[in-house]
Design a protein around this motif. Structure first.
Motif, PDB file in Angstrom:
ATOM      1  N   ALA A 163       0.898  -1.106   0.053  1.00 45.85           N
ATOM      2  CA  ALA A 163       0.147  -0.074  -0.027  1.00 45.85           C
ATOM      3  C   ALA A 163       0.982   1.348   0.000  1.00 45.85           C
ATOM      4  N   CYS A 164       1.816   1.229   0.811  1.00 48.67           N
ATOM      5  CA  CYS A 164       2.595   2.275   0.658  1.00 48.67           C
ATOM      6  C   CYS A 164       3.456   2.614  -0.641  1.00 48.67           C
ATOM      7  N   ALA A 165       3.867   1.408  -1.188  1.00 44.57           N
ATOM      8  CA  ALA A 165       4.564   1.674  -2.579  1.00 44.57           C
ATOM      9  C   ALA A 165       3.419   2.192  -3.558  1.00 44.57           C
ATOM     10  N   TRP A 166       2.207   1.845  -3.572  1.00 46.76           N
ATOM     11  CA  TRP A 166       1.055   2.256  -4.379  1.00 46.76           C
ATOM     12  C   TRP A 166       1.080   3.675  -4.024  1.00 46.76           C
ATOM     13  N   LEU A 167       1.014   4.175  -2.849  1.00 47.53           N
ATOM     14  CA  LEU A 167       0.940   5.516  -2.562  1.00 47.53           C
ATOM     15  C   LEU A 167       2.179   6.576  -2.777  1.00 47.53           C
ATOM     16  N   GLY A 168       3.187   5.828  -2.752  1.00 46.72           N
ATOM     17  CA  GLY A 168       4.343   6.365  -2.843  1.00 46.72           C
ATOM     18  C   GLY A 168       5.079   7.099  -1.719  1.00 46.72           C
ATOM     19  N   THR A 169       4.492   6.446  -0.614  1.00 44.60           N
ATOM     20  CA  THR A 169       4.669   6.975   0.777  1.00 44.60           C
ATOM     21  C   THR A 169       5.854   6.262   1.512  1.00 44.60           C
ATOM     22  N   VAL A 170       6.505   6.563   2.339  1.00 44.43           N
ATOM     23  CA  VAL A 170       7.511   5.726   3.046  1.00 44.43           C
ATOM     24  C   VAL A 170       6.676   5.160   4.276  1.00 44.43           C
ATOM     25  N   PRO A 171       6.959   4.141   4.779  1.00 45.79           N
ATOM     26  CA  PRO A 171       6.254   3.517   5.735  1.00 45.79           C
ATOM     27  C   PRO A 171       6.307   4.391   7.106  1.00 45.79           C
ATOM     28  N   ALA A 172       7.360   5.095   7.524  1.00 44.04           N
ATOM     29  CA  ALA A 172       7.312   5.825   8.712  1.00 44.04           C
ATOM     30  C   ALA A 172       6.625   6.864   8.688  1.00 44.04           C
ATOM     31  N   ARG A 173       6.084   7.324   7.527  1.00 50.77           N
ATOM     32  CA  ARG A 173       5.042   8.355   7.265  1.00 50.77           C
ATOM     33  C   ARG A 173       3.533   8.261   7.063  1.00 50.77           C
ATOM     34  N   THR A 174       3.404   6.632   7.020  1.00 51.53           N
ATOM     35  CA  THR A 174       2.178   6.258   6.683  1.00 51.53           C
ATOM     36  C   THR A 174       1.718   5.621   8.084  1.00 51.53           C
ATOM     37  N   LEU A 175       0.495   6.088   8.464  1.00 48.98           N
ATOM     38  CA  LEU A 175      -0.334   5.619   9.777  1.00 48.98           C
ATOM     39  C   LEU A 175      -1.286   4.296   9.552  1.00 48.98           C
ATOM     40  N   MET A 176      -0.909   3.459  10.251  1.00 47.78           N
ATOM     41  CA  MET A 176      -1.995   2.467  10.096  1.00 47.78           C
ATOM     42  C   MET A 176      -3.177   2.533  11.488  1.00 47.78           C
ATOM     43  N   VAL A 177      -4.499   2.584  10.986  1.00 43.50           N
ATOM     44  CA  VAL A 177      -5.445   2.721  11.895  1.00 43.50           C
ATOM     45  C   VAL A 177      -6.326   1.361  11.987  1.00 43.50           C
ATOM     46  N   GLY A 178      -6.342   0.629  13.103  1.00 47.26           N
ATOM     47  CA  GLY A 178      -7.083  -0.717  12.971  1.00 47.26           C
ATOM     48  C   GLY A 178      -7.687  -0.852  14.378  1.00 47.26           C
ATOM     49  N   ASP A 179      -7.926  -2.476  14.448  1.00 44.88           N
ATOM     50  CA  ASP A 179      -8.770  -2.476  15.636  1.00 44.88           C
ATOM     51  C   ASP A 179      -8.171  -3.639  16.434  1.00 44.88           C
ATOM     52  N   SER A 180      -7.130  -4.348  15.870  1.00 47.38           N
ATOM     53  CA  SER A 180      -6.515  -5.550  16.439  1.00 47.38           C
ATOM     54  C   SER A 180      -5.024  -5.522  16.460  1.00 47.38           C
TER      55      SER A 180
END
Length: 243
Positions: A181-198
């Motif tokens: 997903a980060c590759a698709w966005l062209g963002t680095v993981p450290a600047r890409t927040l994951m929001v989840g429930d588990s």
């Protein structure tokens, strides 16, 4: 990016961390939408066709989060054991192919009909977009079912794209979906927040190098979500609404 994080998601969203985040990956079931009613109905119809007992909703909630295959395998084992089969594991395995076909059929029919948005979801997503953040839905639910559910709940226009559990070779808690997903966005993981429930979301984020915030109203296999290692926790999705 320092991923030791603040004590809660409200300070995460409104504090200096926001300037360090370019995009947000959001889980679906248990995070944006309470889909337990859909799961319960589709599973009940599937189990009835197999002459197996229905599973209580609270038991289903313990098994949600790792994709439909894991959910169905776990439910079949429980139902075969409850029905008194001498070798429940073998019986569940023998029934799986038929059960999977019937479950997908029934879930497709009920998808969204007994599901509800959690409070503050639309406002929270709108706030993130106003803040200039790019949004992607990243779920273990099959892609087609995810798209249909988002349409049914009026969220189909909220994301740049949607990735399902069948979009990649592996599902969360493997980090591959987040990295792709980060590759698709062209963002680095450290600047890409994951929001989840588990813990699935948290483990995947940690392994991918993404910061992670967990909501406190989801499923998390029946365990307290605040016991999971994360950078923040939020009690209302509206806390992510900014600007």
């Amino acid at each position: 990016m320092d991923v030791t994080g603040p004590a809660d998601a409200a300070s995460f969203a409104r504090g200096p961390w926001l300037a360090q985040v370019d995009a947000v990956l959001l889980d679906l079931d248990g995070t944006l939408v309470d889909t337990l009613g859909d799961f319960a109905l589709a599973l009940a119809r599937t189990l009835a066709e197999l002459d197996l007992p229905a599973m209580p909703r609270e038991e289903i909630a313990l098994r949600v989060g790792k994709g439909s295959e894991h959910l169905l395998q776990s439910v079949l084992l429980w139902a075969c054991t409850r029905a008194g089969h001498a070798d429940a594991a073998a019986r569940a395995q023998a029934l799986y192919t038929r059960a999977h076909l019937r479950y997908q059929h029934h879930y497709g029919l009920v998808n969204g009909s007994h599901a509800v948005l959690y409070p503050g979801v639309q406002e929270g997503l709108a706030g993130l977009r106003r803040a200039g953040l790019r949004l992607v839905c990243l779920t273990n639910k099959p892609h087609a079912h995810a798209l249909a559910l988002l349409r049914a709940k009026g969220l189909d226009g909220a994301f740049e794209t949607v990735f399902g559990g069948d979009s990649f070779a592996r599902k969360k808690p493997d980090p591959l979906p987040l990295l792709q997903a980060c590759a698709w966005l062209g963002t680095v993981p450290a600047r890409t927040l994951m929001v989840g429930d588990s813990r699935n979301d948290a483990q995947a984020a940690r392994a991918a190098g993404c910061p992670v915030v967990l909501v406190t109203w989801g499923y998390n296999h029946g365990q307290p979500v605040r016991e999971v290692d994360a950078d923040g926790y939020m009690d209302s999705f509206a806390e992510m609404g900014v600007g």
